[in-house]
Scaffold this motif. Structure first.
Motif, PDB file in Angstrom:
ATOM      1  N   UNK A 226    -109.451 -67.442  23.032  1.00  0.00           N
ATOM      2  CA  UNK A 226    -108.459 -68.452  23.309  1.00  0.00           C
ATOM      3  C   UNK A 226    -109.117 -70.212  23.902  1.00  0.00           C
ATOM      4  N   UNK A 227    -107.877 -70.893  24.438  1.00  0.00           N
ATOM      5  CA  UNK A 227    -107.958 -72.278  24.549  1.00  0.00           C
ATOM      6  C   UNK A 227    -106.990 -72.855  24.788  1.00  0.00           C
ATOM      7  N   UNK A 228    -107.232 -74.199  24.786  1.00  0.00           N
ATOM      8  CA  UNK A 228    -106.223 -74.785  24.545  1.00  0.00           C
ATOM      9  C   UNK A 228    -107.074 -76.802  23.728  1.00  0.00           C
ATOM     10  N   UNK A 239    -107.875 -95.128  18.537  1.00  0.00           N
ATOM     11  CA  UNK A 239    -106.713 -94.789  17.630  1.00  0.00           C
ATOM     12  C   UNK A 239    -106.505 -93.668  18.189  1.00  0.00           C
ATOM     13  N   UNK A 240    -107.424 -92.849  18.143  1.00  0.00           N
ATOM     14  CA  UNK A 240    -106.595 -91.129  17.517  1.00  0.00           C
ATOM     15  C   UNK A 240    -107.949 -90.333  19.447  1.00  0.00           C
ATOM     16  N   UNK A 241    -107.179 -89.313  19.635  1.00  0.00           N
ATOM     17  CA  UNK A 241    -108.726 -88.914  20.647  1.00  0.00           C
ATOM     18  C   UNK A 241    -108.102 -87.122  21.562  1.00  0.00           C
ATOM     19  N   UNK A 242    -109.199 -86.369  20.531  1.00  0.00           N
ATOM     20  CA  UNK A 242    -109.294 -85.676  21.144  1.00  0.00           C
ATOM     21  C   UNK A 242    -109.840 -84.680  22.791  1.00  0.00           C
ATOM     22  N   UNK A 243    -108.978 -83.467  23.394  1.00  0.00           N
ATOM     23  CA  UNK A 243    -109.826 -83.335  24.233  1.00  0.00           C
ATOM     24  C   UNK A 243    -109.370 -81.470  23.913  1.00  0.00           C
ATOM     25  N   UNK A 244    -111.008 -80.747  23.896  1.00  0.00           N
ATOM     26  CA  UNK A 244    -110.602 -78.866  24.417  1.00  0.00           C
ATOM     27  C   UNK A 244    -111.356 -78.606  24.808  1.00  0.00           C
ATOM     28  N   UNK A 245    -110.750 -77.450  25.519  1.00  0.00           N
ATOM     29  CA  UNK A 245    -111.886 -75.541  25.286  1.00  0.00           C
ATOM     30  C   UNK A 245    -111.505 -74.945  24.538  1.00  0.00           C
ATOM     31  N   UNK A 246    -112.519 -74.097  24.309  1.00  0.00           N
ATOM     32  CA  UNK A 246    -112.422 -73.051  23.774  1.00  0.00           C
ATOM     33  C   UNK A 246    -113.603 -71.504  24.544  1.00  0.00           C
TER      34      UNK A 246
END
Length: 463
Positions: A226-228, A239-246
């Motif tokens: 699961x995650x976001x 330019x671009x940035x990702x943040x995530x939790x898994x």
């Protein structure tokens, strides 16, 4: 063999027909995840109608808003490996053939409902003891429905449920696994939201386990995922940035210094983009949780960058990738520092795919030449060391290759790879490649330690 020859002949005819009838016609580009393609644009097109156009857009109502679309791909690969697993696997004198067929249908009922179904057939011929990654004769690979609350230029909200593929970021942790013969999928519920330059996914899933039979893949409740994932585009400077939790939970985990129930949380960020001829992709991940009674304290940092020299012949791109991936520091203590890459692309360090991203230090320079518009030649050189001499080396799926107690040497080896890819149009793709892995001190101490040669050829058609 006769059936394979007939299949190849039919594919050649199909490829020739598509190519001939598609010149000067405009269709949406193929996507890695085929459900991302949108053929509703053909509703009011001026493209000459033929069998291919009819298969891509079949209106079911007079308005054309309810329609069907069909497509797929076929891939044939031949591989030969000398000294597989550095000489510790049985010898294979003449190599093996992998073939994969993917067929899908996409149904849209107006703007708010959509159903997507995809079948997969992956087969291995001549492969000694093929794994489910190589052989999965016939399965429902994807089958999901979308409820589209709204989807406009600057905002989106979709709820998706069913069997589906996941792909996030650079696919270091969550990938299609397109390199191996059998792509992976998840039984999941997902919410997809977008607003201007923000895009976010929220999901819960069970991993789909591949079995070597027909329609026998199953949703594994012992592997919960699961995650976001949040992506922000068009940011000044970066330019671009990702943040995530898994989050990942499995009943049986096996590491060099821990076995048992695993509950692992991953927090990560990624910065990526292009500036003129520069490209860059930097990512950092920290993991915590437990394996049995041990506390997880694992991490990875990577940088993948390149510069294309357009002012000289062949437009060479000079690339450099460096990454450090944690391994367990001390045997029999209360902590586990071994990084788990979760569900990465199988061909993580090239299609030879002999080492996975756990307990590793990797230095990877490369050169990419544009021989012609549709012909590319890539040369790369990879150097591998163990991060910790107390931990072993692992495959892409964290299966132990060699435990760490056979030697204190950290040098795993060096990998030289060359590949040529030819894509005459969007339908056809060809690749030939060769990889030589020079075994280092650790491999010589842990096993037979022979140098390994991997060669292959790929032909793929999409439609």
């Amino acid at each position: 063999m006769k059936n394979k020859n007939i299949t190849l002949i039919l594919l050649s005819i199909l490829a020739f027909t598509i190519i001939q009838q598609s010149y000067a016609q405009s269709y949406p580009e193929f996507k890695s995840m085929r459900f991302e393609e949108d053929y509703s644009v053909l509703a009011n097109d001026t493209i000459k109608k033929d069998w291919y156009r009819e298969a891509k857009y079949i209106p079911l109502t007079s308005s054309g808003k309810t329609f069907l679309s069909f497509g797929g791909e076929v891939r044939y690969q031949y591989f030969y490996i000398k000294n597989e697993k550095w000489g510790d696997e049985p010898k294979d004198a003449d190599g093996y053939i992998l073939n994969r067929l993917l067929l899908h249908s996409d149904f849209h009922a107006g703007r708010h409902f959509r159903a997507f179904v995809q079948f997969q057939s992956s087969n291995a011929s001549g492969r000694l003891d093929p794994s489910p990654v190589d052989s999965n004769p016939l399965e429902i690979h994807q089958a999901f429905v979308d409820l589209n609350v709204f989807s406009e230029k600057d905002r989106q909200l979709i709820f998706r449920t069913g069997r589906q593929e996941f792909s996030y970021g650079s696919q270091r942790l969550v990938a299609l696994r397109d390199g191996p013969n059998n792509r992976q999928s998840f039984d999941a519920v997902k919410a997809i939201a977008g607003f201007k330059n923000y895009h976010a996914d929220l999901f819960y899933s069970h991993y789909v386990v591949a079995e070597d039979g027909i329609f026998d893949d199953y949703s594994n409740k012992e592997k919960q995922f699961w995650g976001s994932y949040l992506v922000i585009n068009k940011i000044p400077l970066i330019k671009n940035i990702d943040f995530y939790y898994l989050g990942y939970k499995r009943a049986k985990a096996h590491f060099d210094d821990a076995n048992g129930k695993e509950l692992r949380h991953s927090l990560g960020t990624r910065i990526w983009g292009k500036y003129d001829n520069w490209r860059y992709d930097a990512e950092a991940v920290y993991q915590f949780g437990t394996v049995d009674v041990k506390d997880i304290k694992a991490w990875t940092v990577t940088l993948n960058t390149g510069y294309r020299i357009t002012s000289v012949v062949l437009h060479p791109e000079i690339g450099l990738k460096v990454e450090t991936i944690s391994g367990d520091k001390t045997k029999n203590d209360n902590n586990l520092e071994t990084f788990n890459p979760l569900f990465p692309r199988g061909a993580y360090f090239g299609l030879a795919s002999v080492i996975g991203p756990s307990n590793l230090v990797d230095l990877h320079p490369s050169l990419n030449f544009e021989l012609t518009k549709n012909l590319n030649w890539v040369l790369d050189y990879d150097m591998f060391w163990r991060y910790s001499s107390q931990d072993g080396i692992y495959g892409p799926n964290t299966i132990m290759v060699y435990p760490g107690d056979s030697s204190t040497d950290k040098q795993i080896g060096e990998q030289f790879e060359s590949e040529i890819t030819f894509q005459p149009n969007k339908y056809l793709y060809f690749r030939v490649e060769a990889t030589w892995f020079k075994a280092g001190d650790f491999l010589k101490a842990a096993g037979t330690g022979k140098d390994m040669l991997f060669t292959g050829a790929t032909m793929q058609i999409k439609f």
